[in-house]
Motif scaffolding. Structure first.
Motif, PDB file in Angstrom:
ATOM      1  N   THR A  36       0.464  18.581  -4.949  1.00  0.00           N
ATOM      2  CA  THR A  36      -0.170  17.751  -3.931  1.00  0.00           C
ATOM      3  C   THR A  36      -1.076  16.710  -4.584  1.00  0.00           C
ATOM      4  OG1 THR A  36      -0.119  19.571  -2.354  1.00  0.00           O
ATOM      5  CG2 THR A  36      -1.656  17.780  -1.900  1.00  0.00           C
ATOM      6  N   GLU A  37      -1.754  17.128  -5.634  1.00  0.00           N
ATOM      7  CA  GLU A  37      -2.704  16.230  -6.279  1.00  0.00           C
ATOM      8  C   GLU A  37      -2.004  15.065  -6.974  1.00  0.00           C
ATOM      9  OE1 GLU A  37      -6.175  16.459  -9.752  1.00  0.00           O
ATOM     10  OE2 GLU A  37      -5.120  18.262  -9.090  1.00  0.00           O
ATOM     11  N   TYR A  38      -0.845  15.317  -7.558  1.00  0.00           N
ATOM     12  CA  TYR A  38      -0.131  14.277  -8.279  1.00  0.00           C
ATOM     13  C   TYR A  38       1.209  14.021  -7.582  1.00  0.00           C
ATOM     14  CZ  TYR A  38      -3.431  15.579 -11.965  1.00  0.00           C
ATOM     15  OH  TYR A  38      -4.554  15.844 -12.687  1.00  0.00           O
ATOM     16  N   ALA A  39       1.178  13.561  -6.365  1.00  0.00           N
ATOM     17  CA  ALA A  39       2.393  13.450  -5.570  1.00  0.00           C
ATOM     18  C   ALA A  39       3.391  12.493  -6.201  1.00  0.00           C
ATOM     19  CB  ALA A  39       2.052  12.992  -4.161  1.00  0.00           C
ATOM     20  N   ALA A  40       4.666  12.897  -6.197  1.00  0.00           N
ATOM     21  CA  ALA A  40       5.735  12.066  -6.738  1.00  0.00           C
ATOM     22  C   ALA A  40       5.857  10.759  -5.979  1.00  0.00           C
ATOM     23  CB  ALA A  40       7.048  12.834  -6.708  1.00  0.00           C
ATOM     24  N   ALA A  41       5.563  10.786  -4.682  1.00  0.00           N
ATOM     25  CA  ALA A  41       5.678   9.562  -3.887  1.00  0.00           C
ATOM     26  C   ALA A  41       4.772   8.463  -4.437  1.00  0.00           C
ATOM     27  CB  ALA A  41       5.326   9.840  -2.432  1.00  0.00           C
ATOM     28  N   GLN A  42       3.576   8.827  -4.856  1.00  0.00           N
ATOM     29  CA  GLN A  42       2.672   7.822  -5.399  1.00  0.00           C
ATOM     30  C   GLN A  42       3.174   7.310  -6.747  1.00  0.00           C
ATOM     31  OE1 GLN A  42      -1.312   9.074  -6.376  1.00  0.00           O
ATOM     32  NE2 GLN A  42      -2.148   7.057  -5.873  1.00  0.00           N
ATOM     33  N   ILE A  43       3.737   8.206  -7.557  1.00  0.00           N
ATOM     34  CA  ILE A  43       4.288   7.792  -8.844  1.00  0.00           C
ATOM     35  C   ILE A  43       5.418   6.787  -8.636  1.00  0.00           C
ATOM     36  CG2 ILE A  43       5.501   8.582 -10.918  1.00  0.00           C
ATOM     37  CD1 ILE A  43       4.071  11.281 -10.563  1.00  0.00           C
ATOM     38  N   ILE A  44       6.270   7.059  -7.661  1.00  0.00           N
ATOM     39  CA  ILE A  44       7.381   6.141  -7.362  1.00  0.00           C
ATOM     40  C   ILE A  44       6.837   4.808  -6.877  1.00  0.00           C
ATOM     41  CG2 ILE A  44       9.347   5.755  -5.836  1.00  0.00           C
ATOM     42  CD1 ILE A  44       9.740   8.841  -5.886  1.00  0.00           C
ATOM     43  N   ARG A  45       5.865   4.861  -5.972  1.00  0.00           N
ATOM     44  CA  ARG A  45       5.291   3.643  -5.407  1.00  0.00           C
ATOM     45  C   ARG A  45       4.657   2.790  -6.497  1.00  0.00           C
ATOM     46  NH1 ARG A  45       2.851   6.296  -1.559  1.00  0.00           N
ATOM     47  NH2 ARG A  45       0.809   6.232  -2.509  1.00  0.00           N
ATOM     48  N   GLN A  46       3.939   3.428  -7.407  1.00  0.00           N
ATOM     49  CA  GLN A  46       3.238   2.697  -8.462  1.00  0.00           C
ATOM     50  C   GLN A  46       4.198   2.129  -9.512  1.00  0.00           C
ATOM     51  OE1 GLN A  46       0.490   5.660  -9.862  1.00  0.00           O
ATOM     52  NE2 GLN A  46      -1.097   5.092  -8.370  1.00  0.00           N
ATOM     53  N   SER A  47       5.406   2.662  -9.598  1.00  0.00           N
ATOM     54  CA  SER A  47       6.353   2.202 -10.619  1.00  0.00           C
ATOM     55  C   SER A  47       6.835   0.784 -10.355  1.00  0.00           C
ATOM     56  CB  SER A  47       7.562   3.137 -10.678  1.00  0.00           C
ATOM     57  OG  SER A  47       8.405   2.952  -9.548  1.00  0.00           O
ATOM     58  N   GLY A  48       6.842   0.371  -9.079  1.00  0.00           N
ATOM     59  CA  GLY A  48       7.332  -0.957  -8.738  1.00  0.00           C
ATOM     60  C   GLY A  48       8.835  -1.104  -8.833  1.00  0.00           C
ATOM     61  N   LEU A  49       9.561   0.002  -8.940  1.00  0.00           N
ATOM     62  CA  LEU A  49      11.014  -0.058  -9.043  1.00  0.00           C
ATOM     63  C   LEU A  49      11.606  -0.541  -7.729  1.00  0.00           C
ATOM     64  CD1 LEU A  49      13.421   0.721 -10.985  1.00  0.00           C
ATOM     65  CD2 LEU A  49      13.561   2.837  -9.656  1.00  0.00           C
ATOM     66  N   SER A  50      12.459  -1.553  -7.790  1.00  0.00           N
ATOM     67  CA  SER A  50      13.077  -2.066  -6.574  1.00  0.00           C
ATOM     68  C   SER A  50      14.152  -1.098  -6.083  1.00  0.00           C
ATOM     69  CB  SER A  50      13.700  -3.439  -6.824  1.00  0.00           C
ATOM     70  OG  SER A  50      14.770  -3.343  -7.757  1.00  0.00           O
ATOM     71  N   GLY A  51      14.507  -1.221  -4.814  1.00  0.00           N
ATOM     72  CA  GLY A  51      15.523  -0.346  -4.246  1.00  0.00           C
ATOM     73  C   GLY A  51      14.905   0.895  -3.642  1.00  0.00           C
ATOM     74  N   THR A  52      15.648   1.983  -3.677  1.00  0.00           N
ATOM     75  CA  THR A  52      15.208   3.227  -3.050  1.00  0.00           C
ATOM     76  C   THR A  52      15.337   4.387  -4.015  1.00  0.00           C
ATOM     77  OG1 THR A  52      17.427   3.544  -2.153  1.00  0.00           O
ATOM     78  CG2 THR A  52      15.815   2.486  -0.724  1.00  0.00           C
ATOM     79  N   VAL A  53      14.483   5.389  -3.818  1.00  0.00           N
ATOM     80  CA  VAL A  53      14.485   6.588  -4.654  1.00  0.00           C
ATOM     81  C   VAL A  53      14.372   7.811  -3.760  1.00  0.00           C
ATOM     82  CG1 VAL A  53      13.221   7.932  -6.398  1.00  0.00           C
ATOM     83  CG2 VAL A  53      13.468   5.455  -6.666  1.00  0.00           C
ATOM     84  N   GLY A  54      15.180   8.804  -4.035  1.00  0.00           N
ATOM     85  CA  GLY A  54      15.042  10.106  -3.405  1.00  0.00           C
ATOM     86  C   GLY A  54      14.951  11.171  -4.477  1.00  0.00           C
ATOM     87  N   CYS A  55      14.032  12.126  -4.324  1.00  0.00           N
ATOM     88  CA  CYS A  55      13.924  13.193  -5.317  1.00  0.00           C
ATOM     89  C   CYS A  55      13.464  14.481  -4.652  1.00  0.00           C
ATOM     90  CB  CYS A  55      12.997  12.815  -6.467  1.00  0.00           C
ATOM     91  SG  CYS A  55      11.272  12.542  -6.004  1.00  0.00           S
ATOM     92  N   VAL A  56      13.837  15.598  -5.243  1.00  0.00           N
ATOM     93  CA  VAL A  56      13.490  16.924  -4.730  1.00  0.00           C
ATOM     94  C   VAL A  56      13.264  17.856  -5.908  1.00  0.00           C
ATOM     95  CG1 VAL A  56      14.356  18.958  -3.493  1.00  0.00           C
ATOM     96  CG2 VAL A  56      14.744  16.690  -2.539  1.00  0.00           C
TER      97      VAL A  56
END
Length: 487
Positions: A36-56
């Protein structure tokens, strides 16, 4: 306990998630605090990668979803599709299955003389190489054959013949080969060029580890033009290539696909037979498998070993031949590529209760779709990990400076997948405290991919940079998951 669809839908992030996911319910067993503290969603958002990402990320033993971002977003799996193909083939054919390449005699053999035709019969082996045909020719000699009065025939209908895996790919790409029941050197020839005094000399051969016989089933002509780099046309069983002079340096080589693999294999086999004093006529393809006695046989490596190599080196022809063979074994008849791929998708549904969509067995076609949720459900389904995990390649983690992190306390094994503007990774993590986790990462910028395809060319503008960014993002998410999972 397998990961359920309800658990997948529920296992969505934390207070740091994106707004679209922030209100989604959590699983009954909430993600760890550190996740919860290091959510993957924030890591993805901060990466600036264009397009879409899904992860589990999920626990393989309990099915608990530890973290998920856009888990039900369908994405092209690229070569991660080979994870499905490996298990599909092993379960359909058996891990000890071996492909056979045989030499038939369709007439009597007396005192070493065949009064009839000699037939090279393919059994669908995708990994047959020149060295193997050299061994097969030696076995034919050891069987006592000295002379063939009839013709030399080749048969390649053990599998449905495919001109190429993906028609949207460029003609000259060696990883988009023809598939038949008789394949050689991954259905590629080795093209080499050298420049001296301003002129180029070229050579085309069927090289493997120990041999490199010249072949005539493919010809390459250097022509004066800027683009395209290569052109192709079929000419009476011969692949006619031209290459732009300005695209060549002083010397180099590359592999080009072969569109007549049965004739290619026949020509190479005849070369080795001749070295043993057995002179054969020019090979001719036959549609029907002739009756006759088997004079010599070459067996491939066991399928389990073959799938391990396919997962490591991501050979598309191996995936397609294995998948087509598996479908034929399950249905009792040969199927075309799309029908066979849909059969594999139905098998995956029955195996793990998921709904992927496949257009091939290798992941080369970008119309295939798999969600990160379904990928992890497959990885955690009953009796999947014991077979699949040993086939996967270890993934080294690197730090922000791209230096490998040396830590024997955890391990990541996975299958990678890469197309232009598509990057996938799925596999297993063993944490420092011995937990086993399954994960999937699917990223794609399909609009950029379409623009690149429309522009033509092997490396569209921006593709290399995007794929580097995607792989860097995978590394950041993996480091985050390992830190959290080891807490």
């Amino acid at each position: 306990m397998p990961v359920t669809r309800r658990a997948m839908l529920g296992g969505v992030l934390s207070s740091m998630a994106t707004a679209a996911l922030a209100d989604a319910p959590l699983t009954s067993i909430r993600p760890r605090a550190r996740l919860t503290e290091y959510a993957a969603a924030q890591i993805i958002r901060q990466s600036g990668l264009s397009g879409t990402v899904g992860c589990v990320l999920a626990n393989t033993a309990t099915g608990e979803v530890l973290e998920a971002v856009a888990p039900d977003l369908p994405q092209p799996p690229a070569s991660v599709a080979k994870a499905f193909t490996s298990l599909y083939a092993i379960e359909a054919l058996g891990p000890a299955h071996r492909f056979e390449t045989r030499i038939f005699a369709d007439g009597p053999v007396r005192d070493g003389v065949l009064d009839g035709n000699l037939v090279l019969v393919g059994g669908g082996d995708p990994n047959l190489v020149t060295d193997h045909l050299a061994e097969l020719a030696k076995r034919l000699k050891d069987a006592g054959l000295r002379e063939v009065k009839g013709g030399f025939q080749v048969w390649d209908n053990a599998l449905v013949n495919l001109d190429e895996i993906d028609s949207a790919q460029l003609d000259h790409l060696g990883y988009n080969p023809t598939i038949t029941g008789l394949n050689l050197n991954y259905n590629r020839v080795h093209f080499e060029w050298k420049r001296a005094d301003g002129e180029y000399t070229t050579a085309v051969d069927a090289r493997s580890q120990n041999y490199r016989p010249a072949v005539t089933v493919a010809r390459v002509q250097v022509v004066d033009r800027t683009s395209p780099v290569f052109t192709y046309r079929a000419a009476e069983g011969v692949d006619e290539w031209t290459v732009a002079r300005r695209a060549l340096n002083n010397g180099g080589s590359r592999w080009l696909p072969v569109r007549n693999p049965a004739l290619y294999a026949g020509e190479v086999f005849a070369t080795f037979a001749r070295s043993h004093g057995i002179v054969l006529k020019r090979p001719e393809e036959v549609a029907a498998l002739p009756d006759g006695q088997v004079l010599a046989t070459f067996h491939s490596d066991p399928l389990q070993q073959m799938m391990h190599g396919m997962m490591r080196f991501s050979t598309n022809i191996t995936a397609e031949a294995a998948g087509l063979s598996a479908t034929a074994a399950l249905t009792g008849q040969q199927r075309g590529l799309r029908t066979s791929a849909l059969g594999m998708a139905r098998w995956a549904d029955g195996r793990a209760g998921i709904a992927p969509y496949f257009v091939d067995h290798s992941g080369l076609g970008d119309a295939s779709r798999v969600t990160a949720a379904d990928m992890v459900r497959f990885l955690t389904a009953e009796r999947v990990a014991p077979t699949l995990r040993p086939l996967m390649k270890r993934v080294d983690l690197v730090d922000q400076n791209r230096q490998i992190i040396r830590d024997a306390a955890w391990q990541v094994v996975a299958k990678t997948g890469t197309l232009n503007f598509v990057s996938s990774l799925a596999g297993y993590i063993r944490t420092a405290d011995g937990q086993d986790l399954a994960f999937a990462f699917f990223g794609a910028d399909l609009e950029a991919r379409e623009r690149g395809k429309n522009a033509g060319g092997e490396a569209p503008a921006g593709a290399s940079r995007w794929n580097r960014q995607a792989k860097a993002l995978q590394q950041r998410i993996l480091r985050h998951w390992i830190r959290a999972g080891s807490g």
